[in-house]
Motif scaffolding. Structure first.
Motif, mmCIF file in Angstrom:
data_model
loop_
_atom_site.group_PDB
_atom_site.id
_atom_site.type_symbol
_atom_site.label_atom_id
_atom_site.label_comp_id
_atom_site.label_asym_id
_atom_site.label_seq_id
_atom_site.Cartn_x
_atom_site.Cartn_y
_atom_site.Cartn_z
ATOM 1 N N TYR A 98 36.570 40.245 36.259
ATOM 2 C CA TYR A 98 36.955 39.789 37.586
ATOM 3 C C TYR A 98 36.998 38.269 37.652
ATOM 4 O O TYR A 98 36.478 37.564 36.776
ATOM 5 N N ARG A 106 37.682 39.693 42.453
ATOM 6 C CA ARG A 106 39.043 40.238 42.366
ATOM 7 C C ARG A 106 39.347 40.563 40.899
ATOM 8 O O ARG A 106 39.072 39.748 40.011
ATOM 9 N N PRO A 107 39.925 41.716 40.607
ATOM 10 C CA PRO A 107 40.213 42.054 39.212
ATOM 11 C C PRO A 107 41.249 41.107 38.604
ATOM 12 O O PRO A 107 42.201 40.704 39.269
ATOM 13 N N ILE A 108 41.026 40.736 37.360
ATOM 14 C CA ILE A 108 42.044 39.962 36.639
ATOM 15 C C ILE A 108 43.277 40.854 36.504
ATOM 16 O O ILE A 108 43.191 41.976 36.004
ATOM 17 N N PRO A 109 44.430 40.405 36.946
ATOM 18 C CA PRO A 109 45.611 41.284 36.978
ATOM 19 C C PRO A 109 46.027 41.751 35.589
ATOM 20 O O PRO A 109 45.956 41.003 34.618
ATOM 21 N N ASP A 110 46.444 42.995 35.509
ATOM 22 C CA ASP A 110 46.998 43.519 34.261
ATOM 23 C C ASP A 110 48.173 42.649 33.822
ATOM 24 O O ASP A 110 49.009 42.254 34.634
ATOM 25 N N PRO A 122 50.897 43.580 39.830
ATOM 26 C CA PRO A 122 49.436 43.564 39.705
ATOM 27 C C PRO A 122 48.795 42.309 40.302
ATOM 28 O O PRO A 122 47.681 42.377 40.840
ATOM 29 N N LEU A 123 49.485 41.176 40.208
ATOM 30 C CA LEU A 123 48.956 39.944 40.795
ATOM 31 C C LEU A 123 48.821 40.096 42.311
ATOM 32 O O LEU A 123 47.800 39.708 42.895
ATOM 33 N N ARG A 125 48.572 42.954 44.021
ATOM 34 C CA ARG A 125 47.582 43.988 44.345
ATOM 35 C C ARG A 125 46.143 43.511 44.126
ATOM 36 O O ARG A 125 45.218 43.995 44.776
ATOM 37 N N SER A 126 45.955 42.573 43.222
ATOM 38 C CA SER A 126 44.605 42.075 42.961
ATOM 39 C C SER A 126 44.048 41.271 44.125
ATOM 40 O O SER A 126 42.834 41.118 44.247
ATOM 41 N N ARG A 127 44.930 40.735 44.980
ATOM 42 C CA ARG A 127 44.547 39.869 46.095
ATOM 43 C C ARG A 127 43.786 38.627 45.629
ATOM 44 O O ARG A 127 43.042 38.016 46.379
ATOM 45 N N LEU A 128 44.000 38.304 44.375
ATOM 46 C CA LEU A 128 43.411 37.090 43.827
ATOM 47 C C LEU A 128 43.986 35.855 44.513
ATOM 48 O O LEU A 128 43.280 34.885 44.795
#
Length: 464
Positions: A98, A106-110, A122-123, A125-128
């Motif tokens: 994360y 927030r998860p590191i995006p795939d 993925p970026l 969806r991660s809400r990073l």
């Protein structure tokens, strides 16, 4: 400390520095030369291994320095194989990592690579990033070609293409977790040549990454692996192979002289003559040794900056903690202004540490521009780490055992101009002759880069 009653002891190759680079150089020399490889390794520290250090905490082996290496690095895998350690190589437990961003993990995006977003879905969806930050990242696809210098910083390549949020919340924490550096000062060519190559390959970094991903074969296995029992197992195997009698810890070098036949090195225990001299020490330590002999070379070596870092590993009783998120840990961007730079849940990450009763959490502190920990006692450092763990993970329990590892001047920084500096250093080293520099300061600071350099030094000495 070894003593020779001031007689001159001879060896073919003398290596100063018994960290991983020095030991790996000795290993490769012995493999290439066989019985003709008369190698001696010295280190001023009473402990060999340099930054590799495995300690026991709560009865478990904890690495307080590097705890992983690149699995696909040819020279390092060759070394592992030759030491008979292939069966000890382990992959991390499944689960992602994360980034602490905008008040949450927030998860590191795939698909992210070197901090660059490989896919926008993925970026998002991660809400990073904020929605506006994701939209700005997507602008890379349509922006015109950026004009750059021959040796741009990482920031010079990333920020104009993807915007400030990608830079602040992806690139800075991911590069900071590896190099502890400021991407605005780090040379892309020397630190992450992959990003520079992608920037030169196409107008859009995003499209270049997508094209490369489509063409690349699917990798087998995890990119980062470790050694069961801790990285100290690797050091012990190297010393055993080289011969404990040839690895002299606690032996400080007080002088280095060039002779007609090679070198003469002075220590408190006596003098050693050698045909070849390898300095496998930090650049600033090599500068000290070479100052009387080569002041210009010494000055160039002192120009390589270093960053101070530390880590604190805390052992908790499992029943005292809230449930940790699935995964192995997280990184923290500088923009978040936290004390912790990164955090690893060791007992979640490595199979040999999995334990039902104990949870080990290692927190890294210190990076370029943040030296707060240097003035703290161990107790103060631990309390500052605990305050962040409380606010970020809800951990308020008292650890039952702790270990603080301080690494001043730990990580060399490949700042803009590093490649030109290395050219100058190489030329001056060649002019002296029978002198070799190797280690994290030059062409790769991880174990893989150090192994590659060690093998190259062994090849040069073997060729004569």
């Amino acid at each position: 400390m070894a003593r020779w009653d001031n007689e001159v002891v001879s060896t073919s190759t003398l290596i100063i520095g018994a960290g991983f680079s020095g030991l790996a150089t000795a290993h490769f020399l012995m493999r290439r030369l066989g019985p003709e490889a008369h190698v001696t390794v010295l280190d001023s520290s009473p402990r060999v291994g340099g930054k590799i250090n495995t300690v026991r905490l709560a009865g478990l082996p904890v690495d307080t320095g590097p705890d992983a290496f690149l699995s696909r690095a040819a020279e390092l895998r060759e070394l592992i194989d030759e030491l008979g350690l292939n069966s000890d190589v382990i992959e991390p437990q499944p689960g992602g990592a994360y980034i602490w961003s905008r008040g949450k993990l927030r998860p590191i995006p795939d698909g992210a690579s070197f901090g660059l977003p490989g896919r926008l879905g993925p970026l998002l969806r991660s809400r990073l990033l904020s929605p506006a930050g994701v939209a700005r990242a997507g602008m890379d696809i349509v922006l015109p070609t950026s004009h750059r210098s021959q040796d741009p910083s990482v920031a010079d390549l990333v920020r104009p293409r993807f915007g400030s949020e990608v830079y602040d919340r992806l690139v800075e924490p991911l590069l900071g977790g590896v190099h502890a550096g400021d991407p605005a000062r780090l040379s892309a060519k020397s630190t992450v040549p992959e990003i520079k190559a992608m920037a030169e390959g196409h107008r859009s970094l995003y499209l270049t990454m997508r094209s490369r991903r489509a063409k690349a074969p699917k990798p087998a296995g995890a990119p980062l692996v470790s050694i069961a029992g801790g990285m100290g197992v690797l050091v012990d195997a190297l010393v055993k192979e080289i011969s404990p009698q040839a690895v002299l810890a606690g032996t400080e070098v007080s002088g280095v002289e060039r002779t007609g036949a090679g070198w003469c090195i002075s220590t408190a225990g006596g003098r050693i003559s050698a045909e070849e001299l390898v300095l496998a020490v930090p650049a600033y330590a090599a500068a000290d040794l070479l100052e009387p002999l080569a002041p210009e070379l010494s000055s160039e070596l002192r120009g390589i900056p270093y960053v101070d870092v530390a880590n604190a590993t805390l052992a908790f009783r499992a029943h005292d903690l809230p449930e940790l998120p699935p995964g192995t840990g997280f990184l923290v961007p500088p923009v978040e202004d936290r004390f912790i730079v990164g955090c690893t849940w060791l007992t979640n990450k490595w199979p040999h540490l999995v334990n039902d009763d104990v949870v080990l959490i290692k927190s890294m502190v210190g990076r370029a521009g943040d030296r707060r920990w240097l003035t703290m006692s161990d107790e103060q450092l631990i309390e500052a780490v605990r305050a962040d763990l409380s606010g970020m993970l809800g951990i308020d329990a008292q650890p039952f055992e702790t270990f603080v590892q301080r690494w001043p001047k730990a990580i060399p920084q490949y700042v803009i101009g590093h490649a030109d500096r290395l050219e100058t250093i190489d030329r001056q080293v060649a002019d002296i002759g029978r002198l070799h520099l190797t280690g994290a300061a030059y062409r790769g600071s991880g174990l893989a880069g150090c192994a590659t350099q060690a093998a190259a030094v062994a090849d040069r000495i073997t060729r004569g």
